[in-house]
Scaffold this motif. Sequence first.
Motif, PDB file in Angstrom:
ATOM      1  N   TYR A   1       0.822  -1.204   0.000  1.00  0.00           N
ATOM      2  CA  TYR A   1       0.000   0.000   0.000  1.00  0.00           C
ATOM      3  C   TYR A   1       0.862   1.263   0.000  1.00  0.00           C
ATOM      4  O   TYR A   1       0.521   2.270  -0.637  1.00  0.00           O
ATOM      5  CB  TYR A   1      -0.933   0.010   1.219  1.00  0.00           C
ATOM      6  N   ALA A   2       1.961   1.235   0.711  1.00  0.00           N
ATOM      7  CA  ALA A   2       2.790   2.426   0.842  1.00  0.00           C
ATOM      8  C   ALA A   2       3.608   2.725  -0.413  1.00  0.00           C
ATOM      9  O   ALA A   2       3.781   3.903  -0.780  1.00  0.00           O
ATOM     10  CB  ALA A   2       3.728   2.262   2.037  1.00  0.00           C
ATOM     11  N   GLU A   3       4.092   1.705  -1.084  1.00  0.00           N
ATOM     12  CA  GLU A   3       5.036   1.911  -2.192  1.00  0.00           C
ATOM     13  C   GLU A   3       4.477   2.746  -3.339  1.00  0.00           C
ATOM     14  O   GLU A   3       5.144   3.682  -3.814  1.00  0.00           O
ATOM     15  CB  GLU A   3       5.539   0.556  -2.691  1.00  0.00           C
ATOM     16  N   PRO A   4       3.261   2.479  -3.850  1.00  0.00           N
ATOM     17  CA  PRO A   4       2.759   3.326  -4.941  1.00  0.00           C
ATOM     18  C   PRO A   4       2.561   4.786  -4.521  1.00  0.00           C
ATOM     19  O   PRO A   4       2.778   5.703  -5.311  1.00  0.00           O
ATOM     20  CB  PRO A   4       1.421   2.674  -5.318  1.00  0.00           C
ATOM     21  N   LEU A   5       2.153   5.005  -3.283  1.00  0.00           N
ATOM     22  CA  LEU A   5       1.943   6.370  -2.810  1.00  0.00           C
ATOM     23  C   LEU A   5       3.265   7.119  -2.709  1.00  0.00           C
ATOM     24  O   LEU A   5       3.345   8.304  -3.061  1.00  0.00           O
ATOM     25  CB  LEU A   5       1.240   6.344  -1.452  1.00  0.00           C
ATOM     26  N   LEU A   6       4.297   6.449  -2.255  1.00  0.00           N
ATOM     27  CA  LEU A   6       5.613   7.078  -2.154  1.00  0.00           C
ATOM     28  C   LEU A   6       6.132   7.453  -3.539  1.00  0.00           C
ATOM     29  O   LEU A   6       6.633   8.564  -3.752  1.00  0.00           O
ATOM     30  CB  LEU A   6       6.597   6.138  -1.456  1.00  0.00           C
ATOM     31  N   ALA A   7       5.989   6.533  -4.492  1.00  0.00           N
ATOM     32  CA  ALA A   7       6.462   6.798  -5.844  1.00  0.00           C
ATOM     33  C   ALA A   7       5.643   7.896  -6.521  1.00  0.00           C
ATOM     34  O   ALA A   7       6.170   8.727  -7.269  1.00  0.00           O
ATOM     35  CB  ALA A   7       6.394   5.514  -6.673  1.00  0.00           C
ATOM     36  N   ARG A   8       4.355   7.920  -6.242  1.00  0.00           N
ATOM     37  CA  ARG A   8       3.450   8.859  -6.903  1.00  0.00           C
ATOM     38  C   ARG A   8       3.602  10.290  -6.373  1.00  0.00           C
ATOM     39  O   ARG A   8       3.430  11.258  -7.111  1.00  0.00           O
ATOM     40  CB  ARG A   8       2.022   8.363  -6.693  1.00  0.00           C
TER      41      ARG A   8
END
Length: 274
Positions: free
Chosen positions: A232-239
């Motif tokens: 859940y965290a990884e796409p938000l960090l990249a985005r």
Amino acid sequence: MLREVTATRYITSLREGGSLPGLVEADDLGTYVMKFTGAGQGRKTLVAEVVCGELARRLGLRVPGLVAIGLDPVIGLGEPDQEVQELLKSSGGLNLGMDFLSRAIGFDSLAHRVSPEEAGKVVWFDALVNNVDRSWRNPNMLVRGGDLWLIDHGATMIWHHNWPGARASAAKPYDASDHALAPFGPDIRAAAEELGPRVTEELLADVVAAIPEEWLRDEPGFDSPDALRRAYAEPLLARAATVHERIRIQDRNQGRDQGRDQGRDQGRIQKGAS
């Protein structure tokens, strides 16, 4: 983790929402809007509410406080509505509660003005979590005491419905042309400069830690709840770093005017041809 309370009384259903949320009282004497694991998309909707609600709060946006509500299905035995009774029966265990904002009214763009700065923060945040459900048709915002509050984030982070395609989905642009705050000239760049750097790995780890573990168990493709939390965290960090570059806002009124002009031109052409 979210603070846990226990539902003591089911008050009424709130039929404005497609998932049939309900108003309940809990053993802490609080009143909450309750969303159920047995409704619609089930626990994924509740996870999205937690991630977005906790992230928005940490970024300084107004959202109702969240709690985990324990529900004993026996609470629904006296409920006369069969649909509600079945929902309560299928939602035993831990559900999600949001503070009930008394005296709040639905956002109306004609009655409530929003500064470009605040509008920019909300649009940027919605782009970050890919919120497709804050349009002028359905703002999902409340106003209380002149302040804007964000609600209903169940239809966000669509990539968690298809984890193999999550990375590609998270990289897609965000069309904010129909966003409820598009008419207020949202200052996207200022919002990105202020909020983007605050979305760190540490902040997101804190946000996803609030998701109750029982909503993360047995997800296909993940061997532990912590692995799913990281997903859940990884796409938000990249985005967060570049999403402002992919936000598109087109003036709806301009589009309507163009349509009317094209219609008039078409009429002139047809009249001349006859």
